[in-house]
Design a protein around this motif. Structure first.
Motif, PDB file in Angstrom:
ATOM      1  N   ALA A   1       0.836  -1.202   0.000  1.00 11.66           N
ATOM      2  CA  ALA A   1       0.000   0.000   0.000  1.00 11.66           C
ATOM      3  C   ALA A   1       0.868   1.248   0.000  1.00 11.66           C
ATOM      4  N   ALA A   2       1.978   1.190   0.702  1.00  8.24           N
ATOM      5  CA  ALA A   2       2.884   2.339   0.747  1.00  8.24           C
ATOM      6  C   ALA A   2       3.491   2.594  -0.626  1.00  8.24           C
ATOM      7  N   ALA A   3       3.656   1.511  -1.364  1.00  6.49           N
ATOM      8  CA  ALA A   3       4.270   1.643  -2.679  1.00  6.49           C
ATOM      9  C   ALA A   3       3.378   2.413  -3.648  1.00  6.49           C
ATOM     10  N   VAL A   4       2.071   2.325  -3.441  1.00  2.00           N
ATOM     11  CA  VAL A   4       1.124   3.008  -4.324  1.00  2.00           C
ATOM     12  C   VAL A   4       1.343   4.519  -4.256  1.00  2.00           C
ATOM     13  N   THR A   5       1.650   5.015  -3.075  1.00  2.00           N
ATOM     14  CA  THR A   5       1.835   6.462  -2.898  1.00  2.00           C
ATOM     15  C   THR A   5       3.317   6.825  -2.785  1.00  2.00           C
ATOM     16  N   ALA A   6       4.158   5.998  -3.354  1.00  2.00           N
ATOM     17  CA  ALA A   6       5.606   6.240  -3.261  1.00  2.00           C
ATOM     18  C   ALA A   6       5.965   7.584  -3.872  1.00  2.00           C
ATOM     19  N   SER A  16       9.507  -1.841  -6.735  1.00  2.00           N
ATOM     20  CA  SER A  16       9.873  -2.701  -7.864  1.00  2.00           C
ATOM     21  C   SER A  16      10.569  -3.967  -7.383  1.00  2.00           C
ATOM     22  N   GLN A  17      11.428  -3.821  -6.380  1.00  2.00           N
ATOM     23  CA  GLN A  17      12.125  -4.984  -5.829  1.00  2.00           C
ATOM     24  C   GLN A  17      11.122  -5.934  -5.160  1.00  2.00           C
ATOM     25  N   ASP A  18      10.179  -5.372  -4.414  1.00  4.50           N
ATOM     26  CA  ASP A  18       9.130  -6.183  -3.780  1.00  4.50           C
ATOM     27  C   ASP A  18       8.331  -6.933  -4.842  1.00  4.50           C
ATOM     28  N   ALA A  19       8.022  -6.237  -5.936  1.00  2.16           N
ATOM     29  CA  ALA A  19       7.259  -6.864  -7.021  1.00  2.16           C
ATOM     30  C   ALA A  19       8.047  -8.013  -7.637  1.00  2.16           C
ATOM     31  N   ALA A  20       9.338  -7.803  -7.879  1.00  2.00           N
ATOM     32  CA  ALA A  20      10.171  -8.850  -8.476  1.00  2.00           C
ATOM     33  C   ALA A  20      10.231 -10.076  -7.565  1.00  2.00           C
ATOM     34  N   ALA A  22       7.973 -10.930  -5.316  1.00  3.56           N
ATOM     35  CA  ALA A  22       6.638 -11.543  -5.289  1.00  3.56           C
ATOM     36  C   ALA A  22       6.396 -12.383  -6.538  1.00  3.56           C
ATOM     37  N   VAL A  23       6.861 -11.893  -7.679  1.00  4.06           N
ATOM     38  CA  VAL A  23       6.712 -12.658  -8.933  1.00  4.06           C
ATOM     39  C   VAL A  23       7.538 -13.948  -8.850  1.00  4.06           C
ATOM     40  N   GLU A  24       8.747 -13.858  -8.303  1.00  2.93           N
ATOM     41  CA  GLU A  24       9.598 -15.048  -8.137  1.00  2.93           C
ATOM     42  C   GLU A  24       8.932 -16.062  -7.203  1.00  2.93           C
ATOM     43  N   ASP A  25       8.352 -15.569  -6.116  1.00  2.00           N
ATOM     44  CA  ASP A  25       7.635 -16.448  -5.177  1.00  2.00           C
ATOM     45  C   ASP A  25       6.465 -17.138  -5.875  1.00  2.00           C
ATOM     46  N   ALA A  26       5.749 -16.374  -6.691  1.00  2.00           N
ATOM     47  CA  ALA A  26       4.602 -16.946  -7.420  1.00  2.00           C
ATOM     48  C   ALA A  26       5.071 -18.016  -8.398  1.00  2.00           C
ATOM     49  N   LYS A  27       6.190 -17.738  -9.065  1.00  2.16           N
ATOM     50  CA  LYS A  27       6.758 -18.711 -10.004  1.00  2.16           C
ATOM     51  C   LYS A  27       7.115 -20.016  -9.279  1.00  2.16           C
ATOM     52  N   ASP A  28       7.760 -19.879  -8.132  1.00  2.20           N
ATOM     53  CA  ASP A  28       8.124 -21.058  -7.333  1.00  2.20           C
ATOM     54  C   ASP A  28       6.885 -21.818  -6.880  1.00  2.20           C
ATOM     55  N   ALA A  29       5.869 -21.083  -6.434  1.00  2.99           N
ATOM     56  CA  ALA A  29       4.631 -21.716  -5.973  1.00  2.99           C
ATOM     57  C   ALA A  29       3.935 -22.456  -7.108  1.00  2.99           C
ATOM     58  N   CYS A  30       3.972 -21.888  -8.307  1.00  2.15           N
ATOM     59  CA  CYS A  30       3.374 -22.566  -9.468  1.00  2.15           C
ATOM     60  C   CYS A  30       4.138 -23.846  -9.814  1.00  2.15           C
ATOM     61  N   ALA A  31       5.458 -23.795  -9.702  1.00  3.02           N
ATOM     62  CA  ALA A  31       6.271 -24.994  -9.952  1.00  3.02           C
ATOM     63  C   ALA A  31       5.951 -26.070  -8.916  1.00  3.02           C
ATOM     64  N   GLU A 111      -0.726 -11.990  -4.834  1.00  4.72           N
ATOM     65  CA  GLU A 111       0.198 -11.075  -4.155  1.00  4.72           C
ATOM     66  C   GLU A 111       1.160 -10.432  -5.154  1.00  4.72           C
ATOM     67  N   ALA A 112       1.639 -11.234  -6.108  1.00  6.61           N
ATOM     68  CA  ALA A 112       2.536 -10.704  -7.138  1.00  6.61           C
ATOM     69  C   ALA A 112       1.819  -9.658  -7.974  1.00  6.61           C
ATOM     70  N   GLU A 113       0.581  -9.942  -8.315  1.00  8.98           N
ATOM     71  CA  GLU A 113      -0.214  -9.003  -9.110  1.00  8.98           C
ATOM     72  C   GLU A 113      -0.351  -7.666  -8.377  1.00  8.98           C
ATOM     73  N   ALA A 114      -0.646  -7.737  -7.087  1.00 14.77           N
ATOM     74  CA  ALA A 114      -0.797  -6.523  -6.285  1.00 14.77           C
ATOM     75  C   ALA A 114       0.523  -5.761  -6.181  1.00 14.77           C
ATOM     76  N   ALA A 115       1.610  -6.500  -6.010  1.00 14.27           N
ATOM     77  CA  ALA A 115       2.934  -5.872  -5.887  1.00 14.27           C
ATOM     78  C   ALA A 115       3.341  -5.193  -7.192  1.00 14.27           C
ATOM     79  N   VAL A 116       3.057  -5.860  -8.297  1.00 10.38           N
ATOM     80  CA  VAL A 116       3.380  -5.269  -9.610  1.00 10.38           C
ATOM     81  C   VAL A 116       2.525  -4.006  -9.824  1.00 10.38           C
ATOM     82  N   ALA A 117       1.272  -4.091  -9.484  1.00 12.97           N
ATOM     83  CA  ALA A 117       0.394  -2.922  -9.631  1.00 12.97           C
ATOM     84  C   ALA A 117       0.896  -1.762  -8.780  1.00 12.97           C
ATOM     85  N   ALA A 118       1.352  -2.085  -7.567  1.00 13.97           N
ATOM     86  CA  ALA A 118       1.871  -1.042  -6.673  1.00 13.97           C
ATOM     87  C   ALA A 118       3.137  -0.409  -7.258  1.00 13.97           C
TER      88      ALA A 118
END
Length: 123
Positions: A1-6, A16-20, A22-31, A111-118
């Protein structure tokens, strides 16, 4: 949420680092979900084979000629049916596990989607 108003470049970079991550975590979870589904499929195949063996054993018991052969075949059939029952229970457990892992992957993707959006909307 803080990232939205950065406001600062530093906050943008952090988002951006948080988003990256989160995307990596999502990739691992999908695997993990894919692996769990493969495992569940293998266990289900074993259950199907066990059921086919039970079916054959029951047929052998029904068509046995002598009383002794019938008794032996019936015992074999009972054991085969028990094995099939156990294999089906294993398949059910594996499918439940795969479902749980898939739910975790879905949550990680959200979570990755939200982080990327932020990160994208950071000022």
């Amino acid at each position: 949420a803080a990232a939205v108003t950065a406001d600062t470049q530093e906050e943008k970079q952090e988002a951006s680092q948080d988003a990256a991550e989160a995307v990596e975590d999502a990739k691992d979870a999908c695997a993990d979900a894919e692996d769990a589904l493969k495992e569940a499929t293998e266990v289900a195949v074993e259950a199907t084979l066990a059921a086919a063996e039970a079916e054959a054993a029951v047929a052998a018991a029904v068509t046995a000629d002598t009383q002794e052969e019938k008794q032996e075949a019936s015992q074999d059939a009972a054991e085969a049916v028990e094995d099939a029952k156990d294999a089906c229970a294993d398949a059910e457990d594996a499918l439940k596990e795969a479902t749980e892992v898939a739910v975790e992957a879905t949550l990680a993707a959200a979570e990755a989607e939200a982080a990327v959006a932020a990160a994208v909307t950071a000022d």
